[in-house]
Design a protein around this motif. Structure first.
Motif, PDB file in Angstrom:
ATOM      1  N   LYS A 142       0.827  -1.210   0.000  1.00 36.17           N
ATOM      2  CA  LYS A 142       0.000   0.000   0.000  1.00 36.17           C
ATOM      3  C   LYS A 142       0.857   1.255   0.000  1.00 36.17           C
ATOM      4  O   LYS A 142       0.602   2.214  -0.746  1.00 36.17           O
ATOM      5  CB  LYS A 142      -0.937  -0.016   1.209  1.00 36.17           C
ATOM      6  CG  LYS A 142      -1.867   1.179   1.354  1.00 36.17           C
ATOM      7  CD  LYS A 142      -1.277   2.309   2.190  1.00 36.17           C
ATOM      8  CE  LYS A 142      -1.005   1.863   3.626  1.00 36.17           C
ATOM      9  NZ  LYS A 142      -0.426   2.993   4.423  1.00 36.17           N
ATOM     10  N   GLN A 148      -7.197   2.940  -4.394  1.00 34.13           N
ATOM     11  CA  GLN A 148      -7.085   2.585  -2.979  1.00 34.13           C
ATOM     12  C   GLN A 148      -6.578   1.143  -2.845  1.00 34.13           C
ATOM     13  O   GLN A 148      -7.047   0.239  -3.538  1.00 34.13           O
ATOM     14  CB  GLN A 148      -8.456   2.725  -2.316  1.00 34.13           C
ATOM     15  CG  GLN A 148      -8.500   2.412  -0.830  1.00 34.13           C
ATOM     16  CD  GLN A 148      -9.913   2.047  -0.395  1.00 34.13           C
ATOM     17  OE1 GLN A 148     -10.468   1.029  -0.815  1.00 34.13           O
ATOM     18  NE2 GLN A 148     -10.526   2.890   0.433  1.00 34.13           N
ATOM     19  N   GLN A 149      -5.622   0.943  -1.943  1.00 29.97           N
ATOM     20  CA  GLN A 149      -5.123  -0.394  -1.644  1.00 29.97           C
ATOM     21  C   GLN A 149      -5.175  -0.612  -0.125  1.00 29.97           C
ATOM     22  O   GLN A 149      -5.606   0.250   0.623  1.00 29.97           O
ATOM     23  CB  GLN A 149      -3.710  -0.572  -2.185  1.00 29.97           C
ATOM     24  CG  GLN A 149      -3.596  -0.610  -3.698  1.00 29.97           C
ATOM     25  CD  GLN A 149      -4.177  -1.880  -4.323  1.00 29.97           C
ATOM     26  OE1 GLN A 149      -4.531  -2.837  -3.629  1.00 29.97           O
ATOM     27  NE2 GLN A 149      -4.280  -1.885  -5.650  1.00 29.97           N
ATOM     28  N   GLU A 205      -8.795  -2.773   7.483  1.00 26.65           N
ATOM     29  CA  GLU A 205      -9.534  -1.521   7.509  1.00 26.65           C
ATOM     30  C   GLU A 205      -8.630  -0.318   7.725  1.00 26.65           C
ATOM     31  O   GLU A 205      -8.791   0.712   7.064  1.00 26.65           O
ATOM     32  CB  GLU A 205     -10.604  -1.573   8.607  1.00 26.65           C
ATOM     33  CG  GLU A 205     -11.507  -0.358   8.628  1.00 26.65           C
ATOM     34  CD  GLU A 205     -12.710  -0.525   9.535  1.00 26.65           C
ATOM     35  OE1 GLU A 205     -13.508   0.427   9.637  1.00 26.65           O
ATOM     36  OE2 GLU A 205     -12.863  -1.613  10.132  1.00 26.65           O
ATOM     37  N   ARG A 250      -6.737   0.518   4.530  1.00 24.19           N
ATOM     38  CA  ARG A 250      -7.620   1.162   3.557  1.00 24.19           C
ATOM     39  C   ARG A 250      -7.850   2.627   3.931  1.00 24.19           C
ATOM     40  O   ARG A 250      -7.914   3.498   3.066  1.00 24.19           O
ATOM     41  CB  ARG A 250      -8.949   0.408   3.474  1.00 24.19           C
ATOM     42  CG  ARG A 250      -8.861  -0.968   2.836  1.00 24.19           C
ATOM     43  CD  ARG A 250      -8.834  -0.891   1.332  1.00 24.19           C
ATOM     44  NE  ARG A 250      -8.686  -2.207   0.718  1.00 24.19           N
ATOM     45  CZ  ARG A 250      -8.667  -2.431  -0.592  1.00 24.19           C
ATOM     46  NH1 ARG A 250      -8.779  -1.410  -1.433  1.00 24.19           N
ATOM     47  NH2 ARG A 250      -8.508  -3.643  -1.072  1.00 24.19           N
ATOM     48  N   SER A 256      -4.754   4.586   3.058  1.00 21.66           N
ATOM     49  CA  SER A 256      -4.672   4.751   1.607  1.00 21.66           C
ATOM     50  C   SER A 256      -5.642   5.823   1.129  1.00 21.66           C
ATOM     51  O   SER A 256      -5.298   6.673   0.299  1.00 21.66           O
ATOM     52  CB  SER A 256      -4.969   3.420   0.919  1.00 21.66           C
ATOM     53  OG  SER A 256      -4.932   3.544  -0.476  1.00 21.66           O
ATOM     54  N   SER A 257      -6.856   5.804   1.661  1.00 19.74           N
ATOM     55  CA  SER A 257      -7.863   6.787   1.252  1.00 19.74           C
ATOM     56  C   SER A 257      -7.421   8.199   1.571  1.00 19.74           C
ATOM     57  O   SER A 257      -7.584   9.121   0.759  1.00 19.74           O
ATOM     58  CB  SER A 257      -9.196   6.486   1.938  1.00 19.74           C
ATOM     59  OG  SER A 257      -9.659   5.193   1.599  1.00 19.74           O
ATOM     60  N   VAL A 275     -11.244   1.178  -6.131  1.00 12.90           N
ATOM     61  CA  VAL A 275     -10.931   0.208  -5.090  1.00 12.90           C
ATOM     62  C   VAL A 275     -10.155  -0.916  -5.761  1.00 12.90           C
ATOM     63  O   VAL A 275     -10.687  -1.640  -6.608  1.00 12.90           O
ATOM     64  CB  VAL A 275     -12.206  -0.342  -4.426  1.00 12.90           C
ATOM     65  CG1 VAL A 275     -11.852  -1.412  -3.388  1.00 12.90           C
ATOM     66  CG2 VAL A 275     -13.002   0.783  -3.783  1.00 12.90           C
ATOM     67  N   THR A 317     -15.214  -6.042   3.039  1.00 13.30           N
ATOM     68  CA  THR A 317     -14.207  -5.001   2.842  1.00 13.30           C
ATOM     69  C   THR A 317     -14.835  -3.755   2.226  1.00 13.30           C
ATOM     70  O   THR A 317     -14.557  -2.627   2.649  1.00 13.30           O
ATOM     71  CB  THR A 317     -13.063  -5.514   1.950  1.00 13.30           C
ATOM     72  OG1 THR A 317     -12.498  -6.698   2.529  1.00 13.30           O
ATOM     73  CG2 THR A 317     -11.964  -4.466   1.810  1.00 13.30           C
ATOM     74  N   CYS A 320     -14.549   0.150   3.177  1.00  7.90           N
ATOM     75  CA  CYS A 320     -13.580   0.902   2.372  1.00  7.90           C
ATOM     76  C   CYS A 320     -14.236   1.835   1.358  1.00  7.90           C
ATOM     77  O   CYS A 320     -13.669   2.874   1.021  1.00  7.90           O
ATOM     78  CB  CYS A 320     -12.584  -0.031   1.694  1.00  7.90           C
ATOM     79  SG  CYS A 320     -13.175  -0.882   0.216  1.00  7.90           S
TER      80      CYS A 320
END
Length: 378
Positions: A162, A192-193, A198, A201, A204-205, A218, A233, A237
């Motif tokens: 990520k 996003q990875q 959680e 994610r 990443s976001s 995603v 997920t 996410c």
């Protein structure tokens, strides 16, 4: 016309009915993008793809860079002119194919060095080179370069992957912005990875939002984790991504996957399943997929599905079974057209259900019928 905009017209739970507006046309969401890997949706004419209701298709950076070459396509007027498709095209970054297809690949901070699966020639794909290739192709929606985290992955492996993808996302953004021609006509999506974790994610976001993108994908799902894990997920996410931007679930998928993902707030999809299935005699119907190789179809006078608008409705299952058994080229042509038409009809019904505020009822009825199987007697 605006370079890129996204308007949400109606919501139903987490699901959104919207429109992406670009210079080459509008994309109604939720949207399914047929996959045109090598500048063709296999067994289909571009005008036939459009007739099914598709507003946008997907092209593949990895395959096109190897054959016929991105620079050659640019010299011939770009991908749209090359393949006679005048609507929007999204191109993936090539990262997934490098990891899954290439030979002797070596991953570094710089990018991925690999040998072509076609002829063994050596190449280097970096964020900058991926963006450059997509610029040569003339993509309408450009994807940033990332590493698709494999599944299963440990927390440490997922975090390292990520973090690398987020550094590559920033480099992709900088490369995209450095080209006035690209940034003036195209949109750039971040990916996003974080696998099924959680907090990864969420990290990443936030990193992607700080960089800023026109849309958000995603990534790292539909890679073997199964539907239950994918949905769980998505539950956490998808809401992490900016609500005012389109959300794209990469590489998905089966019709029941799409319905579940739409209910979780996803706007865009792509998958090779309808075309690959069309070449292997699997046809999608409202009562579930059927295998036209099976002998049970040899005396069946019914069409595949009278509620799917495609030329295949003019032919019996018995005839299609015959074509498949004889390996006639017409079989994959008809079944592929039917499958893409089914997917586009499903997307239209999903859009209508969101507009009418009855998505939960539609989804329940669809899943009951679809999973019940093709059990009508002759």
């Amino acid at each position: 016309m605006t370079r890129f905009s996204f308007d949400v017209h109606k919501t139903d739970g987490k699901a959104r009915r919207g429109t992406i507006t670009m210079q080459r046309g509008e994309i109604r969401t939720p949207a399914f993008m047929p996959v045109g890997t090598a500048a063709t949706v296999k067994a289909m004419l571009p005008e036939s793809v459009r007739q099914t209701g598709a507003d946008i298709i997907l092209g593949n950076t990895y395959h096109l860079m190897l054959r016929p070459g991105a620079e050659r396509i640019a010299e011939l007027g770009g991908l749209h002119q090359f393949m006679n498709w005048d609507r929007p095209i999204l191109t993936d970054s090539g990262g997934f194919q490098v990891m899954s297809l290439a030979k002797l690949r070596k991953l570094t901070e710089e990018g991925v060095a690999f040998q072509s699966h076609i002829d063994g020639s050596r190449h280097m794909l970096t964020p900058e080179r991926s963006i450059e290739i997509q610029r040569f192709l003339g993509s309408d929606i450009v994807m940033c370069f990332d590493e698709c985290t494999p599944f299963p992955a440990t927390y440490e492996q997922a975090k390292e992957s990520k973090d690398l993808s987020m550094r590559w996302a920033r480099r992709s953004r900088e490369a995209f912005d450095s080209s006035a021609q690209q940034s003036g006509k195209s949109a750039l999506f971040g990916i996003q990875q974080g696998s099924v974790f959680e907090d990864l994610r969420e990290q990443s976001s936030k990193a992607l939002a700080d960089i800023g993108f026109d849309g958000y994908a995603v990534g790292g799902l539909a890679v073997g984790e199964g539907q239950e894990a994918m949905f769980s997920t998505l539950d956490f996410c998808a809401p992490m991504l900016p609500a005012e931007k389109p959300r794209y679930l990469m590489g998905v998928g089966k019709p029941d996957d799409i319905v579940g993902a739409v209910m979780r707030g996803i706007d865009m999809f792509d998958c090779v399943m309808p075309t690959r299935s069309g070449r292997t005699a699997q046809a999608f119907t409202w009562r579930g997929p059927i295998n036209l190789r099976n002998a049970r179809h040899k005396d069946d006078p019914r069409p595949l599905d009278p509620d799917v608008p495609s030329p295949a409705t003019h032919y019996s299952r018995a005839y299609l079974h015959h074509l498949v058994r004889c390996e006639e080229i017409l079989a994959p042509m008809l079944v592929t057209w039917h499958n893409i038409a089914f997917y586009q009809a499903l997307m239209q019904r999903l859009r209508d259900a969101i507009e009418q505020g009855c998505l939960a009822d539609f989804a329940a009825q669809f899943l009951e019928t679809y999973r019940g199987g093709d059990i009508d007697p002759l």
